[in-house]
Motif scaffolding. Structure first.
Motif, short mmCIF file in Angstrom:
data_model
loop_
_atom_site.label_atom_id
_atom_site.label_comp_id
_atom_site.label_asym_id
_atom_site.label_seq_id
_atom_site.Cartn_x
_atom_site.Cartn_y
_atom_site.Cartn_z
N LYS A 62 11.86 34.68 0.06
CA LYS A 62 12.91 34.77 -0.96
C LYS A 62 12.91 36.19 -1.48
N ASP A 66 24.43 36.51 -10.35
CA ASP A 66 24.38 35.09 -10.78
C ASP A 66 25.78 34.65 -11.23
N ARG A 111 28.03 34.03 -8.40
CA ARG A 111 27.75 32.73 -7.78
C ARG A 111 28.44 31.62 -8.58
N LYS A 164 27.25 25.74 -4.59
CA LYS A 164 25.93 26.38 -4.53
C LYS A 164 25.08 25.59 -3.56
N ASP A 219 21.11 25.53 -1.26
CA ASP A 219 19.73 26.02 -1.33
C ASP A 219 19.32 26.79 -0.08
N ASP A 220 19.96 26.47 1.04
CA ASP A 220 19.45 27.00 2.30
C ASP A 220 20.63 27.28 3.23
N CYS A 228 27.10 29.03 -1.26
CA CYS A 228 26.70 30.31 -1.86
C CYS A 228 25.24 30.28 -2.31
N ASN A 229 24.53 31.35 -2.07
CA ASN A 229 23.11 31.43 -2.47
C ASN A 229 22.66 32.88 -2.33
N TYR A 230 21.47 33.18 -2.83
CA TYR A 230 20.83 34.45 -2.50
C TYR A 230 20.33 34.34 -1.05
#
Ligand SMILES: Cc1cc2nc3c(=O)[nH]c(=O)nc-3n(C[C@H](O)[C@H](O)[C@H](O)COP(=O)(O)OP(=O)(O)OC[C@H]3O[C@@H](n4cnc5c(N)ncnc54)[C@H](O)[C@@H]3O)c2cc1C
Length: 544
Positions: free
Chosen positions: A151, A160, A163, A173, A175-176, A185-187
């Motif tokens: 991460k 943020d 997002r 949003k 998680d993976d 959408c995510n980092y």
């Protein structure tokens, strides 16, 4: 010419794929391998500090410094076209984003090649095999492999909020991104180890480098393949190359494997007389095999970098502008390997549709808390963010062609971006969708103002023209030695990556993808090398 010896396998190019293959092939102690890399060792400090990406692009120590031909779709502009020239190849200078793509990408490869071995359910175990995932092992992820996935170590209030704005615009949003469905959408997850770049040289080559059956020659430029006409077909016997002022040849008893990437692999084939006959003749190269597909089918993701000036926000533009800010950033990295120096250039990602008719997302966002005019330029002096969006499945096709028999002359790279009506429409829709996201309530407190391309572009035609003005590569060239079924006149390799018309020769790198993946291309290339290693081992076992 001096002999560099005889080996079972010769690997040309110590980049993403080459390092993986060198590791896997030398696990068998009874075979020996020569790996030849034109660049140097990966001992330049900026390779390892993630933000050093900005120092590695355009730097002759790490980059081939290619340029594209002037492109009509980009209003006649020529782009810099970075490719890593160092152990680790482009994985030493890339954005470190870990992304597999969509399951449908691989199912389509299986259809196009007629080989079910490329389907998602078959390639998933290969992705997992080399993976060391931050969340541990699961049905979708591997643990304990060489390819570390972490991460990111910082987040930004502005990202943020982006997002949240994406969610308010219908992009959920998640998680993976790497379960075969990246819709949302995510980092981004990144290939780093404790905040330091994790390239394929560190991950795969270093652990193999001490094996007595692996010889690594750096600073050695492969000029051409040695092709012999045996009377029963053409056979690759090895390579000619130069390093430190000496001309060498080396012999491969079992196979020669080209892993020089989507620009140099077709270039080396063409220099060796394997390519479109007319291109070879114009360049003064004797034709060994008329292979019209070599260098063709170039696909890339064109990123449209929309820039928004903001108020009341922290961005890298302003944080890094003062000496105090720079010092703080440096201290944070030195002490904790976190903060902006640990930053992958693109932090937040999103996958979306340019129109609801798309079965899976066909757009990818890379959102950055910074802005610059173009790569190599300083950051803007005002607070701003960049929402870069690209069409994941362009229909435009380009090509890579040699212009002379000189193996030190760069080939001509012609991407033909935005050369289809469909791609221009998708580009216009992508810019409109970005405006919709940025206008969502979650970003209102930062009062975003569109700086590029600018709100004067409004109609579909104007937006498509704007895309031509701001579009640039996101560094994902693939497809120039595509794999395909027997009978496909443009297939350069078969589904086991063997070059059509030449025995004992394979291509194993991003150039074999028949279609570009719906995401970043590094980890798919690692997966290709994993499968190739299995195929090569099987072929060796089956040999009489
Ligand atoms: C700036 C940049 C950012 C990117 N960001 C990302 C990202 O964040 N995530 C992602 O998934 N993908 C990213 N990519 C794409 C990804 O890195 C590539 O798709 C991948 O590295 C391709 O691997 P490859 O093995 O095909 O080629 P490469 O890794 O480029 O390896 C080719 C190797 O061959 C060597 N070589 C070439 N010609 C010769 C010759 N004549 N003799 C000897 N050696 C030779 C080269 O020096 C190089 O080491 C990025 C790429 C770049 C350039």
């Amino acid at each position: 010419m001096e002999s560099a010896g005889e080996y079972d396998y010769i690997i040309i190019g110590g980049g993403t794929a080459g390092c993986v293959l060198a590791n896997r092939l030398t696990r068998r102690r009874d075979i020996n391998v020569l790996l030849i890399e034109a660049g140097g060792r990966d001992d330049y400090v900026w390779i390892h500090i993630p933000v050093g990406y900005l120092h590695c692009i355009g730097n002759p120590r790490t980059d081939w410094l290619y340029k594209t031909e002037p492109d009509a779709g980009l209003n006649g502009r020529s782009l810099i076209y970075p490719r890593g020239k160092v152990l680790g190849g482009s994985s030493s200078i890339n954005g470190m984003i870990y992304m597999r793509g969509q399951s449908q990408d691989y199912d389509r490869w299986a259809e196009l090649t007629g080989d079910p071995g490329w389907a998602w359910d078959k390639v998933l175990p290969l992705f997992k095999k080399s993976e060391d995932y931050h969340g541990g092992a699961s049905e979708l992820h591997g643990s304990g492999g060489e390819w570390r996935v972490e991460k990111q170590r910082l987040s930004w209030e502005l990202l943020d909020a982006f997002r949240d704005a994406a969610e308010q615009s219908g992009i959920r949003k998640i998680d993976d991104f790497n379960g075969g469905d990246n819709d949302g959408c995510n980092y981004f997850d990144v290939n780093q180890k404790r905040g330091i770049r994790w390239n394929t040289a560190k991950a795969f080559l270093k652990p193999a480098a001490k094996r007595p059956n692996l010889t690594i020659m750096t600073g050695c430029h492969v000029e051409r393949l040695i092709i012999e006409d045996t009377g029963q077909g053409k056979v690759c016997r090895g390579v000619q190359f130069s390093g430190g002022g000496t001309a060498y040849s080396a012999t491969a008893v079992l196979e020669t494997v080209l892993t020089a990437g989507a620009v140099a692999s077709p270039q080396i084939l063409q220099l060796s007389g394997i390519g479109p006959a007319a291109v070879l003749r114009d360049a003064g190269v004797a034709v060994q095999v008329d292979a019209p597909g070599v260098g063709d089918n170039l696909q890339d993701h064109l990123q449209l970098r929309m820039i928004y000036k903001v108020s009341n926000a922290r961005t890298l533009n302003t944080t890094a502008a003062s000496w105090f800010g720079k010092m703080k950033i440096g201290m944070e990295y030195a002490m904790f390997q976190s903060g902006p120096m640990s930053m992958a250039p693109s932090q937040l990602g999103a996958f979306a549709r340019s129109d609801p008719g798309q079965a899976t997302p066909n757009l990818q966002y890379h959102v950055q808390p910074l802005s610059l005019e173009k790569f190599g330029d300083p950051l803007h002096p005002f607070p701003a963010f960049t929402a870069s969006v690209c069409n994941l499945r362009p229909s435009s096709r380009g090509h890579v062609r040699i212009a002379s028999a000189d193996s030190y002359a760069a080939p001509k790279i012609t991407p033909n971006y935005l050369s289809t009506e469909q791609d221009r429409k998708t580009a216009a829709a992508a810019l409109s969708l970005t405006r919709k996201i940025v206008a969502a309530p979650a970003l209102a407190r930062f009062a975003p103002q569109e700086f590029k391309p600018g709100i004067s572009f409004q109609t579909e035609q104007e937006l498509a023209d704007a895309a031509g003005q701001i579009g640039t590569t996101i560094f994902h060239p693939v497809g120039t030695c595509k794999m395909g079924r027997a009978g496909d006149p443009l297939a350069v390799v078969d589904s086991e990556l063997r070059v059509n018309g030449v025995q004992k020769l394979r291509v194993v790198d991003a150039s074999v993808m028949p279609l570009i993946t719906s995401g970043n291309t590094n980890s798919p290339t690692i997966m290709i090398a994993e499968r190739a290693a299995e195929l090569i081992a099987q072929a060796a076992k089956a040999a009489p």
